[in-house]
Enzyme design. Structure first.
Site, PDB file in Angstrom:
ATOM      1  N   PRO A  83       0.827  -1.212   0.000  1.00  0.00           N
ATOM      2  CA  PRO A  83       0.000   0.000   0.000  1.00  0.00           C
ATOM      3  C   PRO A  83       0.860   1.260   0.000  1.00  0.00           C
ATOM      4  CG  PRO A  83      -0.909  -1.602   1.502  1.00  0.00           C
ATOM      5  CD  PRO A  83       0.400  -2.171   1.014  1.00  0.00           C
ATOM      6  N   CYS A  84       0.490   2.186  -0.891  1.00  0.00           N
ATOM      7  CA  CYS A  84       1.377   3.320  -1.162  1.00  0.00           C
ATOM      8  C   CYS A  84       0.863   4.629  -0.600  1.00  0.00           C
ATOM      9  CB  CYS A  84       1.587   3.442  -2.669  1.00  0.00           C
ATOM     10  SG  CYS A  84       0.045   3.476  -3.597  1.00  0.00           S
ATOM     11  N   GLN A  85      -0.192   4.585   0.236  1.00  0.00           N
ATOM     12  CA  GLN A  85      -0.748   5.848   0.742  1.00  0.00           C
ATOM     13  C   GLN A  85       0.298   6.750   1.409  1.00  0.00           C
ATOM     14  OE1 GLN A  85      -2.227   2.959   0.926  1.00  0.00           O
ATOM     15  NE2 GLN A  85      -4.338   3.165   0.259  1.00  0.00           N
ATOM     16  N   ASN A 124       4.926   0.387  -7.261  1.00  0.00           N
ATOM     17  CA  ASN A 124       4.519   1.390  -6.278  1.00  0.00           C
ATOM     18  C   ASN A 124       4.478   2.771  -6.928  1.00  0.00           C
ATOM     19  OD1 ASN A 124       4.190   2.693  -3.547  1.00  0.00           O
ATOM     20  ND2 ASN A 124       4.674   0.617  -2.891  1.00  0.00           N
TER      21      ASN A 124
END
Length: 347
Positions: A83-85, A124
């Site tokens: 997850p790249c938040q 990503n």
């Protein structure tokens, strides 16, 4: 599909609805399982990828588990998009280092180190390249004997009808493999017109009878006036004064030109976000119809086929969770190019 392609068996960590797996499958690789903690992703992953979905936190996944899933005697690929938040360009200026997602790339590295697959690929946001956690990930792989290649990939060059950039890393213990470049030049890019023009007309607030995903969010009376005053590629600067909101008048608001705007037919779309069904959160107005793009249009612009299934037949199609699944997905077009490069190298 050749025997060589089938010989590469894939485990997809953080698999989501299967964007990465779908692209690798299109190239001919054999996806054997996906891991994710979002139970909503089970149906789309298992339905479209035809491999088991394992709902589990990556921190608890073991080397033994992975070894029981890869096909015996195959070339093993560990793939995933952590997850790249924390690294998203939409989080400018926010200190995200305390967020739990930071450690997930470290968990990916742990599993690579423990299970030593022949191949690893990670995808990503490009901004992660300047982070310590990414440098540690790449150097861990190098220390345990992988040749590592990574670069920022521009979606339209790979046939994605969307101006998205993604970082792709390939690590190999069976000879160095470069991240492939895209083959399309400007003028050959897939456009919004190519991708969604043929879809049937849908009015704002309505759903197409034959496809529950071809569903447009309702607009307020004010936003309906705003979209009618918007032209493809234009901005809210084109509107009459009475349609402007107070934030547009402030100096800080003047810089956000790409909200409340329409897409252009003959260019790739802007980056599809988790809120791309919402006219006010980006250039997500349909080029011609007076509405935001539908969930189906968002999925197609993200690179999914027109018949990709996101919800069980008969289940409600909800904007927020499905928008999130689409926006967070890996675009299959880039994954397909990676899969083709791996097959060519293995041959």
């Amino acid at each position: 599909m050749g025997d060589m392609a089938r010989r590469i068996s894939v485990i997809d960590l953080f698999c989501g609805v299967g964007g990465l797996s779908h692209g690798l499958m299109q190239a001919g690789l054999n996806v054997v399982a996906g891991f994710d903690i979002d139970p909503r992703c089970r149906y789309p992953f298992e339905k479209n990828i035809a491999a088991p979905f394992i709902e589990q936190d990556i921190r608890t996944v073991s080397k033994e588990q992975l070894e029981g899933l890869w096909k015996p005697g195959s070339i093993r690929l560990l793939a995933g998009c952590a997850p790249c938040q924390p690294f998203s360009p939409y989080r400018r200026g926010v200190d995200t280092t305390s967020e739990p997602q930071w450690s997930l790339l470290g968990e990916f590295a742990r599993l690579a180190k423990e299970s030593r697959p022949e191949l690893v690929t990670m995808e990503n946001v490009p901004r992660i390249m300047s982070s310590t956690i990414f440098r540690e990930f790449a150097s861990t792989l190098e220390e345990i004997g992988y040749g590592v290649s990574f670069k920022s990939c521009y979606g339209p060059e790979y046939g994605l009808p969307q101006e998205r950039r993604r970082l792709v890393l390939i690590a190999s213990r069976i000879g160095h493999i470069n991240v492939p470049g895209g083959e399309r030049k400007p003028g050959e890019f897939v456009t919004v017109r190519d991708a969604i023009y043929s879809l049937p007309v849908v009015h704002q607030g309505k759903t197409h009878d034959l496809d529950g995903m071809h569903k447009a969010r309702a607009l307020s009376p004010l936003n309906l006036k705003r979209i009618k005053a918007s032209s493809p590629g234009g901005t809210w600067h084109d509107w009459p004064t009475e349609l402007l909101s107070p934030c547009h008048a402030r100096p800080s608001g003047a810089t956000f030109r790409n909200v409340y705007a329409r897409m252009e037919w003959d260019k790739p779309s802007p980056t599809i976000t988790t809120m791309s069904y919402n006219f006010g959160t980006g250039r997500f107005g349909h080029p011609e119809q007076d509405r935001a793009i539908t969930l189906r249009e968002a999925a197609i612009l993200q690179g999914f086929p027109k018949d990709y299934e996101f919800v069980r037949p008969g289940e409600p199609v909800e904007f927020n969770p499905i928008g999130r699944m689409i926006g967070n997905a890996v675009p299959p077009a880039i994954a397909r190019a990676v899969g083709s490069a791996l097959i060519a190298a293995v041959k």
